[in-house]
Structures are given as structure tokens and as C-alpha cells.
Design a protein around this motif. Structure first.
Motif, PDB file in Angstrom:
ATOM      1  N   HIS A  20       0.846  -1.195   0.000  1.00 30.29           N
ATOM      2  CA  HIS A  20       0.000   0.000   0.000  1.00 30.29           C
ATOM      3  C   HIS A  20       0.877   1.238   0.000  1.00 30.29           C
ATOM      4  CE1 HIS A  20       0.525   1.142   4.307  1.00 30.29           C
ATOM      5  NE2 HIS A  20       0.505  -0.150   4.559  1.00 30.29           N
ATOM      6  N   SER A  21       0.348   2.318  -0.572  1.00 30.84           N
ATOM      7  CA  SER A  21       1.096   3.580  -0.617  1.00 30.84           C
ATOM      8  C   SER A  21       0.797   4.369   0.656  1.00 30.84           C
ATOM      9  CB  SER A  21       0.687   4.376  -1.855  1.00 30.84           C
ATOM     10  OG  SER A  21      -0.714   4.625  -1.821  1.00 30.84           O
ATOM     11  N   ASP A  22       1.316   5.563   0.726  1.00 29.49           N
ATOM     12  CA  ASP A  22       1.078   6.433   1.881  1.00 29.49           C
ATOM     13  C   ASP A  22      -0.399   6.839   1.890  1.00 29.49           C
ATOM     14  OD1 ASP A  22       0.959   8.402   3.767  1.00 29.49           O
ATOM     15  OD2 ASP A  22       2.524   9.660   2.901  1.00 29.49           O
ATOM     16  N   TYR A  23      -1.060   6.568   2.994  1.00 29.55           N
ATOM     17  CA  TYR A  23      -2.494   6.841   3.104  1.00 29.55           C
ATOM     18  C   TYR A  23      -2.812   8.323   2.892  1.00 29.55           C
ATOM     19  CZ  TYR A  23      -7.275   6.680   4.875  1.00 29.55           C
ATOM     20  OH  TYR A  23      -8.634   6.773   4.980  1.00 29.55           O
ATOM     21  N   ASN A  24      -1.874   9.172   3.294  1.00 30.25           N
ATOM     22  CA  ASN A  24      -2.109  10.617   3.193  1.00 30.25           C
ATOM     23  C   ASN A  24      -1.650  11.233   1.877  1.00 30.25           C
ATOM     24  OD1 ASN A  24      -3.234  10.793   5.860  1.00 30.25           O
ATOM     25  ND2 ASN A  24      -1.158  10.439   6.613  1.00 30.25           N
ATOM     26  N   SER A  25      -1.169  10.390   0.962  1.00 33.68           N
ATOM     27  CA  SER A  25      -0.746  10.935  -0.336  1.00 33.68           C
ATOM     28  C   SER A  25      -1.987  11.121  -1.214  1.00 33.68           C
ATOM     29  CB  SER A  25       0.241   9.982  -1.016  1.00 33.68           C
ATOM     30  OG  SER A  25      -0.410   8.765  -1.310  1.00 33.68           O
ATOM     31  N   GLU A  26      -1.792  11.766  -2.342  1.00 30.86           N
ATOM     32  CA  GLU A  26      -2.923  12.030  -3.248  1.00 30.86           C
ATOM     33  C   GLU A  26      -3.597  10.738  -3.688  1.00 30.86           C
ATOM     34  OE1 GLU A  26      -1.712  14.504  -6.541  1.00 30.86           O
ATOM     35  OE2 GLU A  26      -0.757  15.908  -5.145  1.00 30.86           O
ATOM     36  N   LYS A  27      -2.779   9.705  -3.886  1.00 31.68           N
ATOM     37  CA  LYS A  27      -3.322   8.445  -4.391  1.00 31.68           C
ATOM     38  C   LYS A  27      -3.008   7.316  -3.416  1.00 31.68           C
ATOM     39  CE  LYS A  27      -3.881   6.643  -9.064  1.00 31.68           C
ATOM     40  NZ  LYS A  27      -3.207   6.469 -10.347  1.00 31.68           N
ATOM     41  N   PHE A  28      -4.020   6.893  -2.673  1.00 28.49           N
ATOM     42  CA  PHE A  28      -3.851   5.756  -1.762  1.00 28.49           C
ATOM     43  C   PHE A  28      -4.208   4.493  -2.540  1.00 28.49           C
ATOM     44  CE2 PHE A  28      -5.955   2.992   1.567  1.00 28.49           C
ATOM     45  CZ  PHE A  28      -4.758   2.522   2.088  1.00 28.49           C
ATOM     46  N   GLU A  29      -3.206   3.643  -2.764  1.00 32.26           N
ATOM     47  CA  GLU A  29      -3.426   2.469  -3.615  1.00 32.26           C
ATOM     48  C   GLU A  29      -2.457   1.361  -3.257  1.00 32.26           C
ATOM     49  OE1 GLU A  29      -2.518   3.646  -7.636  1.00 32.26           O
ATOM     50  OE2 GLU A  29      -0.481   4.249  -7.109  1.00 32.26           O
ATOM     51  N   GLY A  30      -2.690   0.189  -3.824  1.00 30.64           N
ATOM     52  CA  GLY A  30      -1.779  -0.921  -3.601  1.00 30.64           C
ATOM     53  C   GLY A  30      -2.499  -2.258  -3.617  1.00 30.64           C
ATOM     54  N   PHE A  31      -1.724  -3.321  -3.588  1.00 26.03           N
ATOM     55  CA  PHE A  31      -2.264  -4.676  -3.625  1.00 26.03           C
ATOM     56  C   PHE A  31      -3.223  -4.918  -2.454  1.00 26.03           C
ATOM     57  CE2 PHE A  31      -1.886  -9.131  -2.218  1.00 26.03           C
ATOM     58  CZ  PHE A  31      -2.382  -9.775  -3.344  1.00 26.03           C
ATOM     59  N   LEU A  66      -8.842  -1.467  17.123  1.00 29.53           N
ATOM     60  CA  LEU A  66      -8.808  -1.799  15.694  1.00 29.53           C
ATOM     61  C   LEU A  66      -9.329  -3.219  15.546  1.00 29.53           C
ATOM     62  CD1 LEU A  66      -5.229  -0.563  14.666  1.00 29.53           C
ATOM     63  CD2 LEU A  66      -7.377   0.512  14.032  1.00 29.53           C
ATOM     64  N   ASP A  67      -9.916  -3.518  14.374  1.00 29.74           N
ATOM     65  CA  ASP A  67     -10.399  -4.878  14.121  1.00 29.74           C
ATOM     66  C   ASP A  67      -9.315  -5.762  13.521  1.00 29.74           C
ATOM     67  OD1 ASP A  67     -13.192  -4.527  14.898  1.00 29.74           O
ATOM     68  OD2 ASP A  67     -13.279  -3.153  13.188  1.00 29.74           O
ATOM     69  N   LEU A  68      -8.469  -5.140  12.713  1.00 29.71           N
ATOM     70  CA  LEU A  68      -7.422  -5.931  12.073  1.00 29.71           C
ATOM     71  C   LEU A  68      -6.317  -5.030  11.533  1.00 29.71           C
ATOM     72  CD1 LEU A  68      -7.859  -5.719   8.668  1.00 29.71           C
ATOM     73  CD2 LEU A  68      -9.854  -7.046   9.281  1.00 29.71           C
ATOM     74  N   ILE A  69      -5.201  -5.652  11.149  1.00 32.35           N
ATOM     75  CA  ILE A  69      -4.095  -4.945  10.492  1.00 32.35           C
ATOM     76  C   ILE A  69      -3.844  -5.648   9.165  1.00 32.35           C
ATOM     77  CG2 ILE A  69      -1.645  -4.298  10.592  1.00 32.35           C
ATOM     78  CD1 ILE A  69      -1.872  -4.406  13.677  1.00 32.35           C
ATOM     79  N   CYS A  70      -3.878  -4.866   8.075  1.00 35.15           N
ATOM     80  CA  CYS A  70      -3.562  -5.426   6.751  1.00 35.15           C
ATOM     81  C   CYS A  70      -2.484  -4.534   6.164  1.00 35.15           C
ATOM     82  CB  CYS A  70      -4.805  -5.447   5.875  1.00 35.15           C
ATOM     83  SG  CYS A  70      -4.479  -6.185   4.259  1.00 35.15           S
ATOM     84  N   SER A  71      -1.223  -4.825   6.507  1.00 33.71           N
ATOM     85  CA  SER A  71      -0.145  -3.918   6.158  1.00 33.71           C
ATOM     86  C   SER A  71       1.191  -4.658   6.137  1.00 33.71           C
ATOM     87  CB  SER A  71      -0.113  -2.781   7.200  1.00 33.71           C
ATOM     88  OG  SER A  71       0.691  -1.723   6.776  1.00 33.71           O
ATOM     89  N   ALA A  72       1.319  -5.595   5.195  1.00 33.23           N
ATOM     90  CA  ALA A  72       2.549  -6.388   5.053  1.00 33.23           C
ATOM     91  C   ALA A  72       2.981  -7.020   6.376  1.00 33.23           C
ATOM     92  CB  ALA A  72       3.681  -5.527   4.475  1.00 33.23           C
TER      93      ALA A  72
END
Length: 228
Positions: A20-31, A66-72
Motif C-alpha cells: 500500500h502507498s502512503d495513506y495521506n498521499s494524493e493516491k492511496f493504492e496498492g495490492f 482496531l479490528d485488524l491490520i492489513c499492512s505487510a
């Protein structure tokens, strides 16, 4: 219509792209962003992301904030004691990244080198176990780590292969020197220990997404050009 149930998802602020990219960037994206979207749409849940350092999101998960973590999140035996894991959604290895003119033949070449690692990661643990005598340089984010390598402050860095692949796509001055032996690993979604109902729901949908081809479509979108 009643509002959708909100799922609170923790994200590592270190932004391990292409997961995932930086959540605060213009484009939040990723697998993982696409995967989470597909899973939650299927379960009719709305996602609310919370971004912080790894240690903080872990603490919030323990507290039930939090319910879960989905971050590598790498699945490890020690983490299994304290977390509930979904079935894995990505297999990978650790790799050593070097400047493009440098060469590594085997693991012995890492001796006496200054190694860069990100704090609180499996790469860090690997270096501490296998190269305890080496000079180590720690970084809080991936970006900082790769910058140190380019600036010559470290000889190499060790990272998860998909994340290294994401960085190397944008950076032709660096390359994977070698994949490290016996470091086969898996990413999975981490939940609070004992949250088996949510885990089973997620596993069922993950299975469906693999059966109906959605998983493969998301995988191809993010990893066609990335070697790992």
C-alpha cells in the motif's frame, strides 16, 4: 437501509509499497488496498483506516480499538501466540538490495558490511540472528532506508522482496543483490487473538476470490513487473 458495519483497519505509516502507498498521499493504492476492498465489499463492510507506527497499531489491535491490520504483516510463530492470522495472501522472501555496481555471490559476502534495516521487522530479526557482529543502521520507514543506501551510508539493505521490487521499479541505481536462503515467508491479515469469527469470514472470502479469479486479477495488476 441500516448503515454498513465499520471495520477499523490499521496501516503501517511506513507505507510498504506496492502493498500500500502512503495513506495521506494524493493516491492511496496498492495490492492490499484492492484486496481489502474486494473482501469488504463481499462482506458488506465499510473500511475505516487508521495510520500509525507499527508498534502503535499493534497496541491498538490488542486493546480492541482496531479490528485488524492489513499492512505487510509477516506470519511468524511468535506472532501466532499473540495474534489471530487469516490464511496467507502473499508468499515472498527476504532479499539484500545493493547499488547496481555491487555484487553479492553468497551470504558470506554480507559479513563486515554495514546493513540497513527497518525497525521492528523480520528483516531486522534476521540480521540480528545471522549477522550479530555487523554494523547495523536502523530506519523507521522504507523510504529512509533506500535513501541511506543511495547516499552510501550503508553497503546494503535487507527487505521483503515485494517491497524491494516496488522501490526498484522507481530506482534503477539499485538492484537485488541476492535472495536470502531459508527466508520463505508469508503475509496475512492480523486480528485480535481469539477473533475467530472474523478470521473465518475473511478466510472464506479469500478462498472465493481465488476461485473466481478476482485475486489473480489484483495480483497481476500489482506484481506483473515486480520480481520476487
Amino acid at each position: 437501509m441500516e448503515p454498513k458495519k465499520i471495520l477499523k483497519v490499521g496501516l503501517d505509516s511506513a507505507a510498504p509499497f506496492p502493498m500500500h502507498s502512503d495513506y495521506n498521499s494524493e493516491k492511496f493504492e496498492g495490492f492490499e488496498v484492492d484486496l481489502m476492498k474486494a473482501i469488504t465489499e463481499h462482506l458488506d463492510l465499510e473500511v475505516e483506516y487508521e495510520v500509525s507506527l507499527w508498534a502503535t497499531i499493534l497496541e491498538k489491535l490488542f486493546k480492541g480499538e482496531l479490528d485488524l491490520i492489513c499492512s505487510a504483516v509477516t506470519v511468524t510463530p511468535s506472532r501466532r501466540h499473540i495474534l489471530e492470522f487469516s490464511n496467507p495472501y502473499l508468499h515472498f522472501r527476504l532479499c539484500a538490495v545493493v547499488n547496481s555496481e555491487d555484487h553479492l555471490k553468497d551470504v558470506n559476502d554480507l559479513k563486515n558490511k554495514t546493513i540497513g534495516i527497518r525497525e521492528a521487522t523480520e528483516a531486522e530479526r534476521y540480521v540480528h540472528v545471522n549477522f550479530p557482529a555487523n554494523n547495523m543502521v536502523h530506519a523507521e520507514t522504507n523510504r529512509e532506508l533506500y535513501r541511506k543506501l543511495q547516499a552510501g551510508k550503508i553497503d546494503l539493505l535487507i527487505d521483503d522482496s515485494p517491497i524491494a521490487g516496488g522501490f526498484l521499479q522507481k530506482n534503477k541505481k539499485l538492484k537485488v543483490g541476492m535472495y536470502l536462503p531459508k527466508t520463505d515467508s508469508q503475509y496475512a491479515i492480523a486480528m485480535k487473538k481469539g477473533d475467530t469469527q472474523l478470521r473465518d469470514q475473511f478466510n472464506e472470502v479469500l478462498g472465493l476470490l481465488k476461485e473466481n479469479g478476482t485475486y489473480q486479477t489484483i495480483y497481476k495488476k500489482w506484481f506483473t513487473d515486480i520480481q520476487f
